[in-house]
Enzyme design. Structure first.
Site, PDB file in Angstrom:
ATOM      1  N   LYS A 105       0.838  -1.201   0.000  1.00 34.03           N
ATOM      2  CA  LYS A 105       0.000   0.000   0.000  1.00 34.03           C
ATOM      3  C   LYS A 105       0.875   1.254   0.000  1.00 34.03           C
ATOM      4  O   LYS A 105       0.700   2.144  -0.807  1.00 34.03           O
ATOM      5  CB  LYS A 105      -0.904  -0.047   1.235  1.00 34.03           C
ATOM      6  CG  LYS A 105      -1.856   1.105   1.365  1.00 34.03           C
ATOM      7  CD  LYS A 105      -2.799   0.854   2.547  1.00 34.03           C
ATOM      8  CE  LYS A 105      -3.571   2.096   2.902  1.00 34.03           C
ATOM      9  NZ  LYS A 105      -4.488   1.874   4.023  1.00 34.03           N
ATOM     10  N   GLU A 119      10.579  -4.432   4.594  1.00 36.82           N
ATOM     11  CA  GLU A 119      10.689  -5.855   4.240  1.00 36.82           C
ATOM     12  C   GLU A 119      10.371  -6.057   2.757  1.00 36.82           C
ATOM     13  O   GLU A 119      11.077  -6.766   2.034  1.00 36.82           O
ATOM     14  CB  GLU A 119       9.709  -6.702   5.074  1.00 36.82           C
ATOM     15  CG  GLU A 119      10.056  -6.817   6.546  1.00 36.82           C
ATOM     16  CD  GLU A 119       9.443  -5.696   7.380  1.00 36.82           C
ATOM     17  OE1 GLU A 119       9.051  -4.656   6.803  1.00 36.82           O
ATOM     18  OE2 GLU A 119       9.376  -5.861   8.618  1.00 36.82           O
ATOM     19  N   GLY A 122      -4.891  -2.288   5.360  1.00 34.84           N
ATOM     20  CA  GLY A 122      -4.093  -3.420   4.869  1.00 34.84           C
ATOM     21  C   GLY A 122      -4.754  -4.764   5.129  1.00 34.84           C
ATOM     22  O   GLY A 122      -4.893  -5.591   4.231  1.00 34.84           O
ATOM     23  N   ARG A 123      -5.191  -4.983   6.362  1.00 35.25           N
ATOM     24  CA  ARG A 123      -5.747  -6.300   6.703  1.00 35.25           C
ATOM     25  C   ARG A 123      -7.171  -6.490   6.177  1.00 35.25           C
ATOM     26  O   ARG A 123      -7.782  -7.534   6.384  1.00 35.25           O
ATOM     27  CB  ARG A 123      -5.688  -6.520   8.218  1.00 35.25           C
ATOM     28  CG  ARG A 123      -6.351  -5.435   9.047  1.00 35.25           C
ATOM     29  CD  ARG A 123      -6.000  -5.565  10.522  1.00 35.25           C
ATOM     30  NE  ARG A 123      -6.451  -4.442  11.326  1.00 35.25           N
ATOM     31  CZ  ARG A 123      -5.807  -3.294  11.467  1.00 35.25           C
ATOM     32  NH1 ARG A 123      -4.679  -3.094  10.817  1.00 35.25           N
ATOM     33  NH2 ARG A 123      -6.277  -2.344  12.246  1.00 35.25           N
ATOM     34  N   GLU A 142      -4.803  -7.376  15.228  1.00 33.60           N
ATOM     35  CA  GLU A 142      -4.293  -6.047  14.881  1.00 33.60           C
ATOM     36  C   GLU A 142      -5.428  -5.025  14.978  1.00 33.60           C
ATOM     37  O   GLU A 142      -5.192  -3.850  15.249  1.00 33.60           O
ATOM     38  CB  GLU A 142      -3.677  -6.046  13.473  1.00 33.60           C
ATOM     39  CG  GLU A 142      -2.580  -4.996  13.318  1.00 33.60           C
ATOM     40  CD  GLU A 142      -1.832  -5.077  11.996  1.00 33.60           C
ATOM     41  OE1 GLU A 142      -2.472  -5.244  10.954  1.00 33.60           O
ATOM     42  OE2 GLU A 142      -0.596  -4.951  12.009  1.00 33.60           O
ATOM     43  N   HIS A 154      -4.879 -34.266  17.256  1.00 36.75           N
ATOM     44  CA  HIS A 154      -3.774 -35.122  17.692  1.00 36.75           C
ATOM     45  C   HIS A 154      -2.656 -34.306  18.320  1.00 36.75           C
ATOM     46  O   HIS A 154      -1.525 -34.773  18.439  1.00 36.75           O
ATOM     47  CB  HIS A 154      -3.248 -35.938  16.509  1.00 36.75           C
ATOM     48  CG  HIS A 154      -4.244 -36.947  16.036  1.00 36.75           C
ATOM     49  ND1 HIS A 154      -4.209 -38.260  16.419  1.00 36.75           N
ATOM     50  CD2 HIS A 154      -5.355 -36.800  15.262  1.00 36.75           C
ATOM     51  CE1 HIS A 154      -5.231 -38.905  15.880  1.00 36.75           C
ATOM     52  NE2 HIS A 154      -5.949 -38.042  15.177  1.00 36.75           N
ATOM     53  N   LYS A 199       9.373  -1.231  14.796  1.00 33.02           N
ATOM     54  CA  LYS A 199       9.873  -0.867  13.467  1.00 33.02           C
ATOM     55  C   LYS A 199      10.923   0.231  13.581  1.00 33.02           C
ATOM     56  O   LYS A 199      11.991   0.155  12.977  1.00 33.02           O
ATOM     57  CB  LYS A 199       8.717  -0.294  12.628  1.00 33.02           C
ATOM     58  CG  LYS A 199       7.978  -1.253  11.773  1.00 33.02           C
ATOM     59  CD  LYS A 199       7.179  -0.450  10.741  1.00 33.02           C
ATOM     60  CE  LYS A 199       5.826  -1.032  10.477  1.00 33.02           C
ATOM     61  NZ  LYS A 199       4.962  -0.187   9.669  1.00 33.02           N
TER      62      LYS A 199
HETATM   63  C1  G6Q Z   1      -2.552  -4.060   8.100  1.00 35.73           C
HETATM   64  C2  G6Q Z   1      -1.330  -3.381   8.419  1.00 35.73           C
HETATM   65  C3  G6Q Z   1      -0.077  -4.058   7.914  1.00 35.73           C
HETATM   66  C4  G6Q Z   1       0.271  -3.744   6.476  1.00 35.73           C
HETATM   67  C5  G6Q Z   1       1.721  -4.151   6.243  1.00 35.73           C
HETATM   68  C6  G6Q Z   1       2.162  -3.917   4.835  1.00 35.73           C
HETATM   69  O1  G6Q Z   1      -3.649  -3.647   8.356  1.00 35.73           O
HETATM   70  O2  G6Q Z   1      -1.429  -2.070   8.045  1.00 35.73           O
HETATM   71  O3  G6Q Z   1      -0.105  -5.453   8.070  1.00 35.73           O
HETATM   72  O4  G6Q Z   1      -0.590  -4.381   5.612  1.00 35.73           O
HETATM   73  O5  G6Q Z   1       2.546  -3.452   7.133  1.00 35.73           O
HETATM   74  O6  G6Q Z   1       2.054  -2.580   4.491  1.00 35.73           O
HETATM   75  P1  G6Q Z   1       2.210  -2.111   3.014  1.00 35.73           P
HETATM   76  O7  G6Q Z   1       1.121  -2.693   2.210  1.00 35.73           O
HETATM   77  O8  G6Q Z   1       2.151  -0.615   3.051  1.00 35.73           O
HETATM   78  O9  G6Q Z   1       3.557  -2.602   2.536  1.00 35.73           O
END
Ligand code: G6Q
Length: 568
Positions: A206, A212, A289-290, A375, A406, A531
């Site tokens: 996003k 990462e 994001g989620r 989250e 199990h 972070k």
């Molecule tokens: C979700 C969070 C988080 C996000 C990641 C990746 O709700 O905001 O999990 O999706 O940190 O972020 P980017 O899509 O910006 O790389």
């Protein structure tokens, strides 16, 4: 503002809990067999039985009253109307717009966002089709055989989970991989046997600043260029050694353009990375994001299952959105599930929620829901910034049945904790695997599915254990107290539409709980501190000269140990 814990609705539930704490599911089910018909909800394709919960009609009445008191109805309307209910980030929360039909109108800052959503979806579908048919060619003219999604968190878990879930609908002559961890081993393993000439990377981010993802994407770009022999590339260890075909006079930029596309809200950063912005698929800041895998973040999934199946999935999401928006709370599945969670987390002290899908295809569902729930509602201040005085989001965990049976079910059955669990099963499997004599795997799987919720609810009394002739020294050990609450969710089959319904159901469940707990379910400041510390520590790990460390004593010592081991 009055806290939810100060309302008569909360007090009534606390009092009612006293009466219910000694009530056993064995008696509830025996005394009122009708509850198996009454305590159920039909929502789209999902049939849900919640009669194995430690509730009566009175409990549910009080819980529905709590939802009214907390203003759940008002907040549902606010979300669907595009109000900026994500207060700390001053954003609307409109994942529901991602699956709204083309003729819907949802206004954000004076603009209808629905046409934009559909325009991106059309571009995605065209692109997915080109890749699937082989019309989209790599730099050497070969079709794409493997798609690698590079993203993390919300830009990874959703597409990865849904790809697994819908694998039966995927294009089997293509492979799909998901790289998220900045641990170089993740990327190295993903690239190990791939041919760069036939590999497409989808960089899903996003913000396009997530360290990462940008680190992994940079590694992938170097691997690609080195593999194609068109760039200086640092040739990571996983470099492909084989014949990649003729790249002709393809330049670096062209190679990247044929093998990299981006999903992002940040055009400038995508261009800076070197991806042609014509190959960028957009989404918007009102998609968290989620909550984003049904946006362009799901591009890898769309390539896997095709535009039509993706649309079917979106339709499923939308059906559940409509169910949630329009159904009275008493028959509203996300509301009922949310309230049952509140009942245990806030009034019985239950700390976790187990998600137990009886489908191998839902292997990543719990991990996905873990982020969605933890989250969103892992917060300790309310929407106005006050410390809350009640428990908030539970720890969410689980793996597919029957594997868990199990392993850790022991603790659910006989441990000291109360662990509510969602059992998710399907009437028909994707593969009707059977023996020559007609014996079917699915019947055995579902026998376990039903047996577990029965055993958890009823348990096994001391008398029953004795009557079964169990030796004296084992009796206490073989008693099952029972009274463990479970929700049973059943659908006919795991189709794209059913997956959409299921995920939307959990999204809205989390939303309702967040409203009742009065937390902002749509920010995630809790991930920031670690972070920023990592950004500070990384140069300290690699500095040639001994850095001056000003962390706590433990962290300083650990950093020194690492430096010494790495010869620095
Ligand atoms: C979700 C969070 C988080 C996000 C990641 C990746 O709700 O905001 O999990 O999706 O940190 O972020 P980017 O899509 O910006 O790389």
């Amino acid at each position: 503002m009055t806290r939810i814990t100060e309302t008569p609705a909360w007090a009534a539930l606390a009092e009612h809990q006293q009466a219910m704490s000694g009530v056993h599911l064995r008696d509830l089910l025996a005394d009122d067999p009708q509850r198996a018909q009454r305590l159920t909800v039909d929502a789209g394709a999902l049939f849900t039985d919640y009669s194995k919960h430690r509730v009566t009609d009175e409990t549910m009445r009080l819980l529905f009253e709590l939802a009214e008191t907390a203003g759940v109805r008002r907040m549902i309307d606010a979300m669907f109307a595009g109000e900026k209910i994500n207060l700390t980030e001053d954003r609307a929360v409109l994942h529901i717009a991602l699956r709204a039909p083309a003729d819907a109108t949802i206004i954000v800052d004076g603009e209808n966002v629905v046409p934009g959503v559909h325009a991106v979806k059309r571009r995605m579908a065209e692109f997915a089709e080109q890749v699937r048919t082989g019309e989209w060619r790599g730099a050497t003219g070969r079709p794409i055989r493997t798609v690698v999604n590079i993203g993390i968190g919300g830009s990874d878990l959703g597409p990865a989970m849904a790809y697994d879930a819908l694998r039966a609908f995927s294009k089997r002559d293509m492979a799909f991989r998901f790289v998220s961890n900045v641990d170089g081993d993740d990327m190295a393993e993903a690239l190990l046997d791939l041919d760069p000439a036939e590999t497409l990377f989808i960089v899903a981010s996003k913000t396009f600043t997530t360290v990462e993802t940008i680190t992994n994407a940079t590694t992938a770009r170097e691997w690609l260029l080195a593999g194609l022999g068109v760039g200086p590339g640092s040739s990571p260890e996983a470099g492909y050694p084989g014949d990649v075909g003729d790249v002709g006079d393809v330049g670096e930029g062209d190679a990247v353009a044929r093998h990299f596309v981006a999903v992002s809200t940040n055009t400038a950063k995508v261009a800076e990375f070197g991806i042609d912005t014509a190959n960028m698929f957009e989404f918007w800041d009102w998609v968290g994001g989620r909550y984003s895998y049904d946006s362009a973040i799901g591009l890898s999934l769309m390539v896997a299952i095709g535009g039509l199946a993706f649309d079917e999935m979106l339709h499923g999401f939308h059906e559940m959105d409509e169910h949630f928006r329009t159904t009275p709370f008493e028959r509203n599945l996300p509301v009922v599930m949310a309230l049952l969670g509140i009942w245990y987390h806030n009034f019985f002290g239950a700390e976790t929620l187990a998600i137990l899908p009886y489908s191998q295809y839902l292997g990543r569902l719990s991990a996905y829901l873990q982020q969605l729930d933890m989250e969103s509602n892992g917060k300790s201040v309310d929407r106005s910034g006050r410390r809350v005085d009640h428990a908030t989001g539970p720890v969410v965990w689980g793996t597919p049945g029957t594997n868990g049976q199990h392993a850790y079910y022991q603790l659910i059955h006989q441990g000291t904790r109360l662990i509510p669990a969602d059992f998710i099963g399907f009437l028909a499997p994707q593969h009707d695997t059977r023996h020559a004599d007609g014996y079917r795997h699915h019947d055995l799987l579902m026998a376990n599915f039903f047996a577990q919720t029965e055993a958890l609810a009823l348990g096994r009394t001391r008398d029953e254990v004795v009557a079964a002739g169990v030796p004296g020294h084992q009796i206490a050990h073989r008693v099952f107290e029972g009274n463990h609450p479970t929700t049973t969710i059943i659908a006919s089959q795991l189709t794209p539409g059913v997956l959409g319904q299921l995920i939307a159901c959990y999204e809205h469940k989390v939303f309702v709980q967040g409203v009742i707990w009065d937390v902002n379910s749509f920010d995630q400041w809790g991930v920031e501190l670690g972070k920023s510390l990592a950004v500070r520590i990384e140069p300290e790990l690699v500095a040639a000269d001994e850095p001056v460390l000003t962390h706590d004593a433990s962290t300083n010592a650990l950093i020194r140990r690492y430096r010494a081991a790495r010869g620095r």
